[in-house]
Scaffold this motif. Sequence first.
Motif, PDB file in Angstrom:
ATOM      1  N   ILE A 274       0.946  -1.233   0.051  1.00  0.00           N
ATOM      2  CA  ILE A 274      -0.081   0.081  -0.195  1.00  0.00           C
ATOM      3  C   ILE A 274       0.866   1.135  -0.101  1.00  0.00           C
ATOM      4  O   ILE A 274       0.464   2.203  -0.761  1.00  0.00           O
ATOM      5  N   TRP A 275       1.772   1.293   0.768  1.00  0.00           N
ATOM      6  CA  TRP A 275       2.865   2.288   0.798  1.00  0.00           C
ATOM      7  C   TRP A 275       3.405   2.705  -0.562  1.00  0.00           C
ATOM      8  O   TRP A 275       3.618   3.753  -0.990  1.00  0.00           O
ATOM      9  N   ARG A 276       3.992   1.596  -1.083  1.00  0.00           N
ATOM     10  CA  ARG A 276       4.689   1.488  -2.386  1.00  0.00           C
ATOM     11  C   ARG A 276       3.767   2.264  -3.542  1.00  0.00           C
ATOM     12  O   ARG A 276       4.211   3.196  -4.557  1.00  0.00           O
ATOM     13  N   ASN A 277       2.423   1.604  -3.533  1.00  0.00           N
ATOM     14  CA  ASN A 277       1.448   2.319  -4.634  1.00  0.00           C
ATOM     15  C   ASN A 277       1.015   3.525  -3.991  1.00  0.00           C
ATOM     16  O   ASN A 277       0.813   4.440  -5.023  1.00  0.00           O
ATOM     17  N   ALA A 278       1.079   4.102  -2.766  1.00  0.00           N
ATOM     18  CA  ALA A 278       0.572   5.517  -2.576  1.00  0.00           C
ATOM     19  C   ALA A 278       1.756   6.294  -2.999  1.00  0.00           C
ATOM     20  O   ALA A 278       1.542   7.728  -3.369  1.00  0.00           O
ATOM     21  N   ARG A 279       3.067   6.065  -3.008  1.00  0.00           N
ATOM     22  CA  ARG A 279       3.931   6.773  -3.224  1.00  0.00           C
ATOM     23  C   ARG A 279       4.381   6.807  -4.890  1.00  0.00           C
ATOM     24  O   ARG A 279       5.338   7.270  -5.211  1.00  0.00           O
ATOM     25  N   GLN A 280       3.461   5.885  -5.556  1.00  0.00           N
ATOM     26  CA  GLN A 280       3.743   5.799  -7.080  1.00  0.00           C
ATOM     27  C   GLN A 280       4.972   5.345  -7.458  1.00  0.00           C
ATOM     28  O   GLN A 280       5.477   5.678  -8.361  1.00  0.00           O
ATOM     29  N   LEU A 281       5.579   4.162  -6.726  1.00  0.00           N
ATOM     30  CA  LEU A 281       6.830   3.720  -7.113  1.00  0.00           C
ATOM     31  C   LEU A 281       6.665   2.439  -8.152  1.00  0.00           C
ATOM     32  O   LEU A 281       5.190   2.068  -8.155  1.00  0.00           O
ATOM     33  N   SER A 282       7.561   1.889  -8.910  1.00  0.00           N
ATOM     34  CA  SER A 282       7.208   0.818  -9.444  1.00  0.00           C
ATOM     35  C   SER A 282       6.972  -0.441  -8.920  1.00  0.00           C
ATOM     36  O   SER A 282       7.387  -0.671  -7.724  1.00  0.00           O
ATOM     37  N   GLU A 283       6.277  -1.033  -9.544  1.00  0.00           N
ATOM     38  CA  GLU A 283       6.008  -2.663  -9.014  1.00  0.00           C
ATOM     39  C   GLU A 283       7.100  -3.463  -8.647  1.00  0.00           C
ATOM     40  O   GLU A 283       7.105  -4.302  -8.163  1.00  0.00           O
ATOM     41  N   ASN A 284       8.233  -3.115  -9.412  1.00  0.00           N
ATOM     42  CA  ASN A 284       9.409  -3.485  -9.447  1.00  0.00           C
ATOM     43  C   ASN A 284      10.180  -3.009  -8.300  1.00  0.00           C
ATOM     44  O   ASN A 284      11.345  -3.633  -7.914  1.00  0.00           O
ATOM     45  N   ALA A 285       9.638  -2.145  -7.499  1.00  0.00           N
ATOM     46  CA  ALA A 285      10.679  -1.514  -6.465  1.00  0.00           C
ATOM     47  C   ALA A 285      10.804  -2.427  -5.234  1.00  0.00           C
ATOM     48  O   ALA A 285       9.564  -3.063  -4.718  1.00  0.00           O
ATOM     49  N   GLU A 286      11.830  -2.437  -4.681  1.00  0.00           N
ATOM     50  CA  GLU A 286      11.999  -3.419  -3.600  1.00  0.00           C
ATOM     51  C   GLU A 286      11.109  -3.164  -2.431  1.00  0.00           C
ATOM     52  O   GLU A 286      11.125  -1.883  -1.904  1.00  0.00           O
ATOM     53  N   PRO A 287      10.482  -3.992  -1.729  1.00  0.00           N
ATOM     54  CA  PRO A 287       9.374  -3.694  -0.751  1.00  0.00           C
ATOM     55  C   PRO A 287      10.134  -3.111   0.416  1.00  0.00           C
ATOM     56  O   PRO A 287      11.321  -3.550   0.774  1.00  0.00           O
ATOM     57  N   VAL A 288       9.914  -2.120   1.198  1.00  0.00           N
ATOM     58  CA  VAL A 288      10.464  -1.421   2.210  1.00  0.00           C
ATOM     59  C   VAL A 288      10.641  -2.578   3.424  1.00  0.00           C
ATOM     60  O   VAL A 288       9.475  -3.296   3.374  1.00  0.00           O
ATOM     61  N   ALA A 289      11.480  -2.314   4.336  1.00  0.00           N
ATOM     62  CA  ALA A 289      11.699  -3.264   5.386  1.00  0.00           C
ATOM     63  C   ALA A 289      10.345  -3.390   6.440  1.00  0.00           C
ATOM     64  O   ALA A 289      10.084  -4.503   6.927  1.00  0.00           O
ATOM     65  N   ASP A 290      10.075  -1.985   6.408  1.00  0.00           N
ATOM     66  CA  ASP A 290       9.143  -1.929   7.635  1.00  0.00           C
ATOM     67  C   ASP A 290       8.199  -0.336   7.488  1.00  0.00           C
ATOM     68  O   ASP A 290       9.261   0.481   6.754  1.00  0.00           O
ATOM     69  N   VAL A 291       7.083  -0.461   7.706  1.00  0.00           N
ATOM     70  CA  VAL A 291       6.255   0.828   7.719  1.00  0.00           C
ATOM     71  C   VAL A 291       5.704   0.845   9.087  1.00  0.00           C
ATOM     72  O   VAL A 291       4.609  -0.008   9.561  1.00  0.00           O
ATOM     73  N   SER A 292       6.146   2.044   9.760  1.00  0.00           N
ATOM     74  CA  SER A 292       5.434   2.256  11.095  1.00  0.00           C
ATOM     75  C   SER A 292       3.981   2.260  11.011  1.00  0.00           C
ATOM     76  O   SER A 292       3.170   2.690  10.172  1.00  0.00           O
ATOM     77  N   ASP A 293       3.162   2.064  12.360  1.00  0.00           N
ATOM     78  CA  ASP A 293       1.692   2.047  12.308  1.00  0.00           C
ATOM     79  C   ASP A 293       1.277   3.542  12.200  1.00  0.00           C
ATOM     80  O   ASP A 293       0.442   3.771  11.631  1.00  0.00           O
ATOM     81  N   ALA A 294       2.241   4.493  12.797  1.00  0.00           N
ATOM     82  CA  ALA A 294       2.054   5.995  12.667  1.00  0.00           C
ATOM     83  C   ALA A 294       1.795   6.392  11.282  1.00  0.00           C
ATOM     84  O   ALA A 294       1.052   7.122  10.664  1.00  0.00           O
TER      85      ALA A 294
END
Length: 415
Positions: A274-294
């Motif tokens: 969800i974070w990747r798509n919201a930032r309009q990054l490529s679907e090939n972008a490496e998944p971020v290690a963690d996204v905080s609840d905040a």
Amino acid sequence: MSVGIRHDDLRRRNRAMVISAVRRAGHPSRTEIAATTGLSHSTISAISSDLIQEGILAESRASESVSLKRGRPQVGLSLNPEAAAVLAVVLSLNFLSVAVIDYAGQVVAEEQRRLDTLTMSRDELIGECVAIVRRQLEDPDLDVQSVARIALAIQGITDSSARAMLWSPITPQTNIAFADILEDEFGIPATMENDCNMMAVALRWRDPDRYRDDFIAILLSHGIGMGLVLKGELFTGTHSSGGEFGHMIHRPGGALCRCGRRGCVEAYAGNYAIWRNARQLSENAEPVADVSDADMRALATRARETDGPEREAYRKAGEALGFGLGSLFALIDPAPVAMVGASAAAFDLIEPALREAIAQTAGGQHSGSISFDTEPNELPLIREGCAMRALSFVDQEIFAPGVQARGGSAGKNVA
């Protein structure tokens, strides 16, 4: 031809029924236990007297529903919290916790630690799990002799005999026999459980009217997981915990998933997706290690305020979850669903696309009747599931002495 039941077996079964009735009701009277179990008053009286004498049950305040009636108030029965204790350990992404839980199911001590699970070596990961258990067992206020079971839950795939973690997205390490390691270290029976399965166990204990014979628990967090109960039994695979709903393929060759494959449901519905798509990054972008609840809460707020990429990211998440659930419903028929985890707090953003997707599948013919419930914090559920799994084992040991202690899965029934 009738088959006789041995007296000892019948007695153990009846003791089990009484203990289970007390555990579920909290403070039932003997009359209420009779109504629940179908056992005679004389049988319940004899069994409860034995269990009180053995220190397993205790007489407590009168059951409220009975005390309001006319006549002599009836004394309630409760579990003696000092009869035994269990440890519930939860290992998730960058997080480790342990709770000491008494026989009545109350948390009496706990510890939480932040870890970097993605970079830790095998020995470091094992060492942290052993150390957090050891600190509880060495607590001078804890009666170590009373600790009868350890249940460790992890995000990922465990083996079907509840002994080892086979694979987990939270660590590059694989095939760690945590149950054997803990047993060898402390001499206490242990099991290795899948976290989503433990959520399902807890839900059934919390709300047996809604979550009874057939239901689904979906984890909506950094990863996507599932606990599935069918006909009253927790589903597991032939060799592993199974239930890897998040790694069913939504779009072949699609977005990159944490597991290294492409197009998984999780690659669209996990927090990182969800974070990747919201930032309009490529679907090939490496998944971020963690996204905080905040950060996820802020993202959801933005999606509610503006019809932009943030809202579209949640729409894509709902679509992936909906097609996945629709395919599952085509196999098992629709069932109640609990959405659990940080992104469950944003289910209002996910649900419209989810229901629309379900309606397009063979399993969505009655999609309007499918009910969803939400719980935004998975840790209490996972811990509670571990506790009830472990305490149910202790119950079995109490009413059926001599049952094999080592190895966790004495059947697939939901504890």
